[in-house]
Design an enzyme around this catalytic site. Structure first.
Site, PDB file in Angstrom:
ATOM      1  N   LYS A   3      51.463  50.882  13.670  1.00  0.00           N
ATOM      2  CA  LYS A   3      52.764  51.502  13.872  1.00  0.00           C
ATOM      3  C   LYS A   3      52.621  52.474  15.037  1.00  0.00           C
ATOM      4  CE  LYS A   3      55.109  49.745  10.582  1.00  0.00           C
ATOM      5  NZ  LYS A   3      56.312  48.957  10.857  1.00  0.00           N
ATOM      6  N   LYS A  18      48.026  45.487  12.704  1.00  0.00           N
ATOM      7  CA  LYS A  18      49.283  45.953  13.325  1.00  0.00           C
ATOM      8  C   LYS A  18      49.307  47.465  13.208  1.00  0.00           C
ATOM      9  CE  LYS A  18      53.902  45.870  11.605  1.00  0.00           C
ATOM     10  NZ  LYS A  18      55.111  45.082  11.246  1.00  0.00           N
ATOM     11  N   LYS A  50      61.678  38.057   8.676  1.00  0.00           N
ATOM     12  CA  LYS A  50      61.700  38.709   7.365  1.00  0.00           C
ATOM     13  C   LYS A  50      62.885  38.122   6.601  1.00  0.00           C
ATOM     14  CE  LYS A  50      59.917  43.250   8.646  1.00  0.00           C
ATOM     15  NZ  LYS A  50      60.315  44.663   8.868  1.00  0.00           N
ATOM     16  N   ASP A 104      53.863  48.028  16.477  1.00  0.00           N
ATOM     17  CA  ASP A 104      55.242  47.962  15.979  1.00  0.00           C
ATOM     18  C   ASP A 104      55.889  49.326  16.181  1.00  0.00           C
ATOM     19  OD1 ASP A 104      56.821  47.204  12.734  1.00  0.00           O
ATOM     20  OD2 ASP A 104      57.637  47.634  14.724  1.00  0.00           O
ATOM     21  N   SER A 110      49.427  45.881   8.141  1.00  0.00           N
ATOM     22  CA  SER A 110      50.197  46.891   8.878  1.00  0.00           C
ATOM     23  C   SER A 110      49.619  48.268   8.569  1.00  0.00           C
ATOM     24  CB  SER A 110      51.661  46.834   8.440  1.00  0.00           C
ATOM     25  OG  SER A 110      52.393  47.837   9.109  1.00  0.00           O
ATOM     26  N   ASP A 134      62.211  42.176  15.575  1.00  0.00           N
ATOM     27  CA  ASP A 134      62.253  42.281  14.108  1.00  0.00           C
ATOM     28  C   ASP A 134      63.701  42.634  13.739  1.00  0.00           C
ATOM     29  OD1 ASP A 134      60.547  44.603  11.781  1.00  0.00           O
ATOM     30  OD2 ASP A 134      62.234  43.261  11.488  1.00  0.00           O
ATOM     31  N   GLY A 193      56.735  41.840   6.597  1.00  0.00           N
ATOM     32  CA  GLY A 193      56.664  42.334   5.215  1.00  0.00           C
ATOM     33  C   GLY A 193      57.511  43.568   5.045  1.00  0.00           C
ATOM     34  N   GLU A 253      56.203  44.978  18.967  1.00  0.00           N
ATOM     35  CA  GLU A 253      57.296  44.652  18.052  1.00  0.00           C
ATOM     36  C   GLU A 253      58.403  45.694  18.142  1.00  0.00           C
ATOM     37  OE1 GLU A 253      55.926  44.197  14.040  1.00  0.00           O
ATOM     38  OE2 GLU A 253      57.933  43.795  13.255  1.00  0.00           O
TER      39      GLU A 253
HETATM   40  O1  LIG Z   1      52.926  44.528   5.002  1.00  0.00           O
HETATM   41  C1  LIG Z   1      54.023  44.984   4.638  1.00  0.00           C
HETATM   42  O2  LIG Z   1      54.668  44.561   3.665  1.00  0.00           O
HETATM   43  C2  LIG Z   1      54.636  46.088   5.491  1.00  0.00           C
HETATM   44  C3  LIG Z   1      54.750  45.626   6.917  1.00  0.00           C
HETATM   45  C4  LIG Z   1      55.521  46.641   7.699  1.00  0.00           C
HETATM   46  O3  LIG Z   1      54.979  47.390   8.466  1.00  0.00           O
HETATM   47  N1  LIG Z   1      56.813  46.678   7.458  1.00  0.00           N
HETATM   48  C5  LIG Z   1      57.634  47.686   8.100  1.00  0.00           C
HETATM   49  C6  LIG Z   1      58.211  47.115   9.350  1.00  0.00           C
HETATM   50  O4  LIG Z   1      58.773  47.895  10.117  1.00  0.00           O
HETATM   51  O5  LIG Z   1      58.038  45.933   9.600  1.00  0.00           O
HETATM   52  C7  LIG Z   1      58.625  48.171   7.097  1.00  0.00           C
HETATM   53  C8  LIG Z   1      58.154  48.517   5.865  1.00  0.00           C
HETATM   54  C9  LIG Z   1      59.020  48.986   4.873  1.00  0.00           C
HETATM   55  C10 LIG Z   1      60.372  49.047   5.150  1.00  0.00           C
HETATM   56  C11 LIG Z   1      60.835  48.670   6.394  1.00  0.00           C
HETATM   57  C12 LIG Z   1      59.945  48.214   7.379  1.00  0.00           C
END
Ligand SMILES: O=C(O)CCC(=O)N[C@@H](C(=O)O)c1ccccc1
Length: 368
Positions: A163, A161, A263, A189, A135, A239, A291, A214
């Site tokens: 953001k 991925k 998740k 995402d 990500s 998500d 994640g 996403e």
């Molecule tokens: O690889 C990872 O652990 C992070 C993946 C990621 O982007 N998580 C985001 C999400 O929106 O999915 C996130 C991270 C931290 C807290 C909330 C959401």
């Protein structure tokens, strides 16, 4: 198995680099670990809450409170001795799925370590390694983003991925495609940053052969996602909206999602995550493991989950080094774009004592 009590531990983990999403920038992770102390073994669960309720209604201080005042006393009153009973006992309490997940995982880990069974075996693993997606946060400039993406591709990540948010979306995806070509597995995402009025703009992403978009709309807007899916050709992946097998069933029925990011913390634990996997698979809906910037403990559990048969898309299951210079467990290192599924008892990893002690900011014992 007899549970003696739980240790609630806060661990301050600096991030290797700032991680920016549409709801803010993280430079460190204040992680709540739950350790189940039983007559069989000790088990670990990681609570994936943020310090503030911006991803979901939960936040870390709230998780500590609800565990101490309600969830742990309820397990004690019910005389719980195995993980399968935890969700049932906690059912009368609404929400707080990340706190419930951490507690259930700690009990499950203790049980499995006591029995010498791995998390992967327990969940139904069919693979010894899982492919790693990564990500990539929102950056200060497109050149900086392209540099980051190039670095991750050089490291061997098999899926990128990005953001996105209004003002950082179509042009950024176009730049990545122009620089790295059409073969890179690419997805975006939005973390609920758009509304249905943005549908024509989001449809411009159809030109870039993305795996998915996403969570473009807000968590509650399941109908909006169903309407958006009729306008945007790129598959919609939910998500935040998917909080249980029940909400997954509704979203699938309504055509609001054609791919699901599972998740475990968001849905109340790995046992519910498996139920969602089974439901989605029965409907031909691919899933992947999301994640929450977990430490090696949560990461180990996610890798196990990502090895189930319906996890056919690379997850946000990256190496420890993506986020942490120092992990509290032996770091997960990627080989040829894959991570090895832990095969030891329980999670298969444990915190390295001196690292855990160094990063611990608070410890509290809660007897059952
Ligand atoms: O690889 C990872 O652990 C992070 C993946 C990621 O982007 N998580 C985001 C999400 O929106 O999915 C996130 C991270 C931290 C807290 C909330 C959401």
């Amino acid at each position: 198995m007899k549970i003696e009590g739980f240790e609630l531990r806060r661990v301050a983990m600096p991030l290797a680099s700032p991680f920016r999403t549409s709801f803010g920038t993280q430079t460190d992770r204040d992680i709540l670990l739950v350790k189940a102390v039983t007559d069989a073994a000790e088990g670990w669960g990681e609570c994936v809450t943020l310090p503030n309720p911006v991803y979901s209604p939960e936040y870390t201080e709230g998780a500590v409170d609800v565990l101490k005042r309600f969830f742990i006393p309820a397990l004690g009153a019910a005389g719980i001795g195995d993980a399968n009973a935890v969700a049932e006992v906690l059912k009368p309490f609404k929400g707080h799925r990340m706190a419930k997940a951490a507690l259930e995982t700690a009990v499950l880990d203790a049980e499995l370590r006591g029995e010498g069974r791995s998390f992967a075996r327990e969940l139904g693993s069919v693979r010894d390694t899982v492919p790693c997606g990564v990500s990539v946060g929102i950056m200060d400039s497109v050149p900086k983003l392209l540099e980051a993406v190039g670095g991750y591709l050089d490291e061997g990540y098999v899926r990128i991925k990005l953001k996105i948010e209004p003002g950082w979306d179509v042009d950024v995806v176009r730049a990545v495609r122009e620089r790295f070509g059409d073969d890179v597995l690419l997805q975006v995402d939005a973390n609920t940053a758009y509304t249905l009025r943005d549908a024509p703009h989001l449809a411009k992403l159809d030109a870039f052969d993305l795996l998915l978009i996403e969570q473009p709309l807000e968590e509650e807007d399941v109908l909006g996602h169903a309407d958006l899916a009729k306008i945007v050709k790129t598959p919609i992946c939910l998500d935040e909206s998917i909080t249980s097998a029940q909400t997954a069933a509704a979203a699938i029925r309504l055509g609001a999602t054609s791919i699901i990011n599972i998740k475990p913390g968001r849905v109340g634990g790995y046992l519910e995550a498996r139920r969602i996997h089974d439901l989605a698979s029965a409907h031909g809906i691919p899933v992947w493991c999301g994640g929450m910037v977990e430490s090696g403990l949560g990461r180990a559990a996610n890798i196990a989950l990502a090895s189930l048969p319906g996890f056919t898309l690379p997850g946000d299951v990256s190496a420890s080094g993506r986020f942490y210079a120092t992990d509290i467990t032996k770091p997960f290192v990627m080989h040829d774009g894959h991570l090895t599924v832990p095969s030891g008892p329980g999670l298969g990893v444990t915190p390295v004592p001196h690292i855990l002690d160094e990063l611990t900011t608070a410890v509290e014992w809660v007897p059952i």
